[in-house]
Structures are given as C-alpha cells and as structure tokens.
Design an enzyme around this catalytic site. Structure first.
Site, short mmCIF file in Angstrom:
data_model
loop_
_atom_site.label_atom_id
_atom_site.label_comp_id
_atom_site.label_asym_id
_atom_site.label_seq_id
_atom_site.Cartn_x
_atom_site.Cartn_y
_atom_site.Cartn_z
N CYS A 166 36.58 17.06 15.68
CA CYS A 166 36.87 18.48 15.44
C CYS A 166 38.13 18.91 16.18
O CYS A 166 38.47 18.36 17.23
CB CYS A 166 35.73 19.36 15.95
SG CYS A 166 34.07 18.85 15.51
N ASP A 167 38.79 19.90 15.62
CA ASP A 167 39.90 20.53 16.32
C ASP A 167 40.02 21.97 15.81
O ASP A 167 39.89 22.22 14.61
CB ASP A 167 41.21 19.78 16.08
CG ASP A 167 42.31 20.26 17.03
OD1 ASP A 167 42.35 19.75 18.16
OD2 ASP A 167 43.10 21.12 16.64
N THR A 168 40.25 22.89 16.73
CA THR A 168 40.38 24.31 16.37
C THR A 168 41.70 24.86 16.87
O THR A 168 42.09 24.60 18.02
CB THR A 168 39.22 25.13 16.98
OG1 THR A 168 37.97 24.63 16.51
CG2 THR A 168 39.34 26.60 16.60
#
EC number: 3.6.1.9
Length: 201
Positions: free
Chosen positions: A78-80
């Site tokens: 994941c990456d935000t």
C-alpha cells in the site's frame, strides 16, 4: 456485494508490506491472522509517473519486493499520498514544513489517493482509490496548535483524519478509511476476486 473475506483468507499466509499501525488496525477488520513485513526497496518514482498514479506504482514496488521472497503468501502492498494543487504532500520534515502544508490545505479541497497491490507468486493485481477532502479555513493559531500536538509529523499531508485532524475537515467525498490509509471495502472486494484467480491457476 457481500464478501466473507475473513474466512477466505484463513487458508493463506497473509503479509501486509507496511509498517503503518493504522493499516494494521484496518486490515485486522477482515483478516484475523497476518504478518507485517515492511518493504525496504528503493521507492523512487519515475518522472513519467503522475502524482495520481504514484501510490499504485509504489504499492507495486512494495508488494513485489516482499512477494519475491514469500512467493506462497498473499502480500498486500500500500501507499497513500495527499495531492493539493498538483503537489504531492508527503510526511513533513519538520514543524515548519507541517505548517506550510496545512496552510496550503486550508480552505481547499485536496485528494487522498491510496494505491494497493495484491501479489502471490507471479500474479499481481493493483488498484487505486481517490477521496476528496475539503478543509475549512484555518487560522494561523489553529495550525500552530495542531502542529505542536505532534500528530501531523508522521502523516502524509501533515494531518490525521482519525485523530485531532478531524477538527480541520469540513467534508469528505469518498471512502473515509482510504484517507486513514486503507480502503477496506474496496480491498475486500479486490481480495475476493484475486483469490478466485489464484485458486483457478
């Protein structure tokens, strides 16, 4: 679609390729047992990757890094990112940087984009979720007080919507949990479809 993803994941070793305590807490809503193994791969973004596509690109790097070692596990990368006026706002480097970011977000609508990549063996699937967040007009005193709380310092965009940062938000359009760091509803659906492909291999 109603998905009993918790029971589906019981047959797999699940790895979250992120050290975020917030993602760990949210993933526990759909998976009782999983391991946390953060990726330490190079996360440079090529110049031709737009800010909106950067999270999905980075989630893929994180996922592939861990899945290449644990090839029988279901890996979730994941990456935000927070995007305002075309600029990607990462974690502030210091209090002055946090103040700069919050002044930029004040009275504006920005976008929080989370990219997620699922992987097992040589099979991968990626998606992104975009949530629009509007801040109310913030005074300099409010911004400085919030920064002094320490909450903004380890968060992209210098705020945490699940904490004191909720007081800065006027409205959101989209998935709240996406802003926290993991779009759990979409993730459950994507995992359901991904596991069907894995089982049909």
């Amino acid at each position: 679609m109603s998905v009993n993803i918790s029971s589906e994941l019981m047959d797999y070793d699940v790895i979250l390729a992120s050290a975020s305590p917030r993602r760990k807490e949210l993933l526990s809503l759909m998976c009782e047992n999983f391991r946390v193994i953060p990726s330490d791969c190079d996360e440079k973004i090529p110049e031709d990757v737009t800010p909106e596509l950067a999270p999905e690109y980075l989630s893929g790097i994180k996922c592939r890094c861990i899945a290449s070692v644990y090839d029988l596990s279901v890996v979730i990368g994941c990456d935000t990112v927070v995007i305002c006026d075309g600029e990607v706002l990462g974690k502030p480097v210091d209090e002055a940087d946090a103040i700069r970011m919050l002044k930029m977000l004040s009275g504006k609508t920005h976008h929080v984009v989370t990219g997620v990549t699922l992987g097992r063996g040589c099979r991968y699937s990626s998606f992104s979720v975009d949530t629009a967040v509007t801040f109310r007009e913030l005074s300099d005193e409010e911004i400085k007080a919030y920064v002094k709380s320490g909450e903004p310092m380890d968060k992209a965009g210098a705020y945490g919507i699940q904490g004191l940062g909720a007081l800065l938000v006027e409205k959101i359009d989209g998935d709240f949990y996406n802003v926290v760091g993991l779009p759990v509803s979409r993730l459950a659906e994507e995992l359901h479809e991904f596991l069907k492909k894995v089982q049909s291999k």
